[in-house]
Design a protein around this motif. Sequence first.
Motif, PDB file in Angstrom:
ATOM      1  N   HIS A  93       0.823  -1.178   0.012  1.00 42.23           N
ATOM      2  CA  HIS A  93      -0.095  -0.024   0.160  1.00 42.23           C
ATOM      3  C   HIS A  93       0.706   1.080   0.110  1.00 42.23           C
ATOM      4  CE1 HIS A  93      -3.283  -2.779   0.942  1.00 42.23           C
ATOM      5  NE2 HIS A  93      -4.038  -1.639   0.527  1.00 42.23           N
TER       6      HIS A  93
ATOM      7  N   LYS B 294       0.299   4.163  -2.858  1.00 39.42           N
ATOM      8  CA  LYS B 294       0.280   5.725  -2.193  1.00 39.42           C
ATOM      9  C   LYS B 294       1.147   6.549  -3.197  1.00 39.42           C
ATOM     10  CE  LYS B 294      -3.224   5.894   0.611  1.00 39.42           C
ATOM     11  NZ  LYS B 294      -4.440   6.740   0.195  1.00 39.42           N
TER      12      LYS B 294
ATOM     13  N   VAL C 265       2.769  12.135   2.384  1.00 42.98           N
ATOM     14  CA  VAL C 265       2.227  10.863   1.928  1.00 42.98           C
ATOM     15  C   VAL C 265       2.579   9.815   2.811  1.00 42.98           C
ATOM     16  CG1 VAL C 265       2.045   8.922   0.249  1.00 42.98           C
ATOM     17  CG2 VAL C 265       2.259  11.537  -0.486  1.00 42.98           C
TER      18      VAL C 265
ATOM     19  N   MET D 124       0.038   7.527   5.554  1.00 42.49           N
ATOM     20  CA  MET D 124       0.021   6.115   5.503  1.00 42.49           C
ATOM     21  C   MET D 124       0.106   5.667   7.044  1.00 42.49           C
ATOM     22  SD  MET D 124      -0.441   3.819   3.293  1.00 42.49           S
ATOM     23  CE  MET D 124       0.592   2.178   3.723  1.00 42.49           C
TER      24      MET D 124
END
Lengths: 166, 166
Positions: free
Chosen positions: A40, A44, A128, A132
């Motif tokens: 993931h 992203k 980012v 996360m």
Amino acid sequence: MQLTIVVNYICRMKKEEVHVDFENSIAPWLGKTAKVIEYHFQEKFNDANLDLTKEQMVVLKKLHYDDGLSQNDLAFLTLRNKSSLTRLLSKMEKKGYIIRQQSNVDKRVNKVFLTQKGRDTFVLVKPVVKEMMAKIEQNITDSEKKLIINMLKRIQSNFGPQVKSL
Amino acid sequence: MQLTIVVNYICRMKKEEVHVDFENSIAPWLGKTAKVIEYHFQEKFNDANLDLTKEQMVVLKKLHYDDGLSQNDLAFLTLRNKSSLTRLLSKMEKKGYIIRQQSNVDKRVNKVFLTQKGRDTFVLVKPVVKEMMAKIEQNITDSEKKLIINMLKRIQSNFGPQVKSL
DNA sequence: CTTTATTAGTTGCATATGCAACTAACTATA
DNA sequence: TATAGTTAGTTGCATATGCAACTAATAAAG
């Protein structure tokens, strides 16, 4: 009689298959969770149009806090083989994120520096990453967080001394 | 006046670099711990003269408990891209650990089975895995173990429903 | 029943990685 | 100081991986 005992013993040995309880062991869960997170993370980065792999991000991050590291140190700190780091850096250099500069103290050594583009990119990367991290920890309390990090450190210590996070 | 406010806001935006506390976040520690463990897993396999990568071991393990899975299911269960699994299986088939068998219900599907060599190899793998697991958990109590596995499951749940360990 | 859409698996391309062998440069020893 | 050993970095080889494009087979829709 003696022989019987030995034979029985051998038979038992062959039958007694070692049992491993994967479902209640840390390693498989750790491996899986890390894999999910890594997947993931990359997703992203791609969504944010960052031309960067998660591995390159780690190098960028290390240099952000410690510019001018040697390739050797950088490899050690990011848990990479030096040959792997060589190629990772080559790609990052080609993309213009970093430059190698031969040390004039020791001509074998390359010192690695962030370029302006590298610094700028890391600024874009940070939100980012932050997002996360928040997603990962959303249902973990602060005390649990401390606890799990402490446990992870202890697990690592079983494989020799280690210091910082990645 | 309005303009001043907007300008100030923009200036603040540019200055306020997002801060990420890597050292006190779960993800980096998790990533690092997983990496250390994976490295030593592979090392153990090599030391034991097992001609097997850790990834191949996971597939072997899944098939041990669920022989005859389709490639699709196997890919999903081991958190792999189907293309990655295709090539992993090709290598394992070449080594004689598994065979692919086309389903006669649906000719698109390959069912994957362990060979005798695959089964025998997994028997040899188990004690090595067990030893590693013990080493990993040597300074973690049983209640801590339960706790960390529970937390890992919760972290995974933040990225969609998942079920079993790897 | 034919056309269209979906699905399982494979392959090309790009990245990342460890090991071993190699070169160049530095260090230590005889 | 010359020789031997060590160290930093690179490269060949093998493995693993995701994405996108592809084929063949099945399912759905007309």
